[in-house]
Design a protein around this motif. Sequence first.
Motif, PDB file in Angstrom:
ATOM      1  N   PRO A  37       0.726  -1.235  -0.057  1.00 33.92           N
ATOM      2  CA  PRO A  37       0.045   0.091  -0.144  1.00 33.92           C
ATOM      3  C   PRO A  37       0.861   1.180  -0.226  1.00 33.92           C
ATOM      4  N   LEU A  38       1.805   1.375   0.717  1.00 34.00           N
ATOM      5  CA  LEU A  38       2.863   2.407   0.670  1.00 34.00           C
ATOM      6  C   LEU A  38       3.635   2.521  -0.688  1.00 34.00           C
ATOM      7  N   LEU A  39       3.804   1.322  -1.261  1.00 34.04           N
ATOM      8  CA  LEU A  39       4.688   1.595  -2.613  1.00 34.04           C
ATOM      9  C   LEU A  39       3.675   2.268  -3.500  1.00 34.04           C
ATOM     10  N   ARG A  40       2.303   2.172  -3.601  1.00 32.04           N
ATOM     11  CA  ARG A  40       1.462   2.974  -4.261  1.00 32.04           C
ATOM     12  C   ARG A  40       1.320   4.227  -4.243  1.00 32.04           C
ATOM     13  N   ASP A  41       1.943   4.686  -3.020  1.00 33.71           N
ATOM     14  CA  ASP A  41       1.995   6.220  -2.687  1.00 33.71           C
ATOM     15  C   ASP A  41       3.267   6.946  -3.208  1.00 33.71           C
ATOM     16  N   PRO A  42       3.243   7.804  -4.292  1.00 35.92           N
ATOM     17  CA  PRO A  42       4.610   8.256  -4.700  1.00 35.92           C
ATOM     18  C   PRO A  42       5.470   8.774  -3.683  1.00 35.92           C
ATOM     19  N   THR A  43       4.807   9.614  -2.711  1.00 32.08           N
ATOM     20  CA  THR A  43       5.612  10.096  -1.834  1.00 32.08           C
ATOM     21  C   THR A  43       6.274   9.161  -0.892  1.00 32.08           C
ATOM     22  N   ALA A  44       5.384   8.422  -0.431  1.00 31.61           N
ATOM     23  CA  ALA A  44       5.777   7.212   0.228  1.00 31.61           C
ATOM     24  C   ALA A  44       6.847   6.305  -0.207  1.00 31.61           C
ATOM     25  N   GLU A  74      12.278   3.881  -0.736  1.00 32.38           N
ATOM     26  CA  GLU A  74      13.457   3.569  -1.601  1.00 32.38           C
ATOM     27  C   GLU A  74      14.730   4.126  -0.979  1.00 32.38           C
ATOM     28  N   THR A  75      14.679   5.636  -0.622  1.00 26.63           N
ATOM     29  CA  THR A  75      15.725   6.158   0.059  1.00 26.63           C
ATOM     30  C   THR A  75      16.239   5.183   1.253  1.00 26.63           C
ATOM     31  N   ALA A  76      15.162   4.908   2.036  1.00 26.46           N
ATOM     32  CA  ALA A  76      15.633   4.067   3.299  1.00 26.46           C
ATOM     33  C   ALA A  76      16.156   2.689   2.744  1.00 26.46           C
ATOM     34  N   ALA A  77      15.593   2.162   1.670  1.00 20.51           N
ATOM     35  CA  ALA A  77      15.951   0.659   1.426  1.00 20.51           C
ATOM     36  C   ALA A  77      17.518   0.882   0.706  1.00 20.51           C
ATOM     37  N   ASP A  78      17.761   1.951   0.332  1.00 24.72           N
ATOM     38  CA  ASP A  78      19.066   2.144  -0.123  1.00 24.72           C
ATOM     39  C   ASP A  78      20.193   2.146   0.926  1.00 24.72           C
ATOM     40  N   VAL A  81       8.543   6.062   6.669  1.00 21.33           N
ATOM     41  CA  VAL A  81       7.440   6.772   5.985  1.00 21.33           C
ATOM     42  C   VAL A  81       6.641   7.148   7.106  1.00 21.33           C
ATOM     43  N   THR A  82       6.463   6.953   8.038  1.00 22.59           N
ATOM     44  CA  THR A  82       5.703   7.515   9.138  1.00 22.59           C
ATOM     45  C   THR A  82       6.357   8.394   9.967  1.00 22.59           C
ATOM     46  N   ALA A  83       7.733   8.614  10.240  1.00 22.03           N
ATOM     47  CA  ALA A  83       8.425   9.238  10.990  1.00 22.03           C
ATOM     48  C   ALA A  83       8.017  10.773  10.509  1.00 22.03           C
TER      49      ALA A  83
END
Length: 339
Positions: free
Chosen positions: A230-237, A242-246, A276-278
């Motif tokens: 569900p978060l991946l479907r939100d461009p901002t999230a 992706e930044t955190a994963a990297d 995403v939530t912070a």
Amino acid sequence: MSRRSLISEALAASLNDPAPAPVPASDASPAAPRPNFTNKRLEAFGEAARIVKRPTIRLKPSECSIWSGNARDYSLLDEHRLHSLIDSILAEGGNRIPAVVRRTPQGELPYELVTGTRRHWAIAWLNANHYPDIELIAIIEDLDDEAAFRLADIENREREDISDLERGANYKAAVDRFYGGVQLRMAERLKISKSQLSRYIALTEIPPLLVSAFHSPMDLQAKYAEKLLPLLRDPTARGKLETAADQIASEQSFRRSGDEQPIAGSEVLARLLKAVTAKGRVQKAAIAGADGATVGQVDKDQQKLLTLTLMPSDLSTDDILEALRPVIEQAKIMRARRR
């Protein structure tokens, strides 16, 4: 009873235990209980017993190609991953549970391996490492692709070293190939719930960048898809994920190079969700050159991620790099403290 024993019993049953006769409608109970997970699993083993028949043969692994419809990625197998199986086969002089093969009259090799990928790899390794006489014990069976898929799935469900991602990719390909894209039809044939099947297939929608944040695909569980997709479907999230994963992937690589403990899958998931939530204040600081002129700005968020912004300047490249040096050194100190 061990997982291997369950498979062995299913294979050994063969035609000795014919399927029970259907209960007449007049004798059937009107309130029959719904089949639970255990009953569905036993039905699946019964299906395997009806599919697979005796006798066994002995052959060399080099006589078999590997069927592409199996969930296991043959290229990921190695001596370390299979050391217990290799020791067992060596002690017993062969594989105790037969593999299943089918003839390939039009193929380059005479047989195609349907189940028993780990046994095939282990014996091939032993053949190449001082034990050329050990052969693969197998059953020849005339199976179409759909029956071969179901049989391989029954065995693979009892294995703990197949990742949920491997299963998901295998199920996704099979639902289109054998069941017309209808997941319910596939779930009924495999004797598993539609929701369980959907979770596995959904896992394949997670992009490779997020997968790389996990130390191993084994750490990426099917249930994680429910929180990440569900978060991946939100461009901002998605951008934050992706930044955190990297960053996490870089840390995983650093730990591997230093023989340190990897970041556990549950912690990776928690960090991705937190990114995403912070919601916190972004700290900003100016970057000044040697002459005191502002070169740029550094922003640090709650995840301690740094963003550098350079401003137009008449300074030389060397002067700009020199101004950035303290920022980079400070970032390295902060990372060392977190470890």
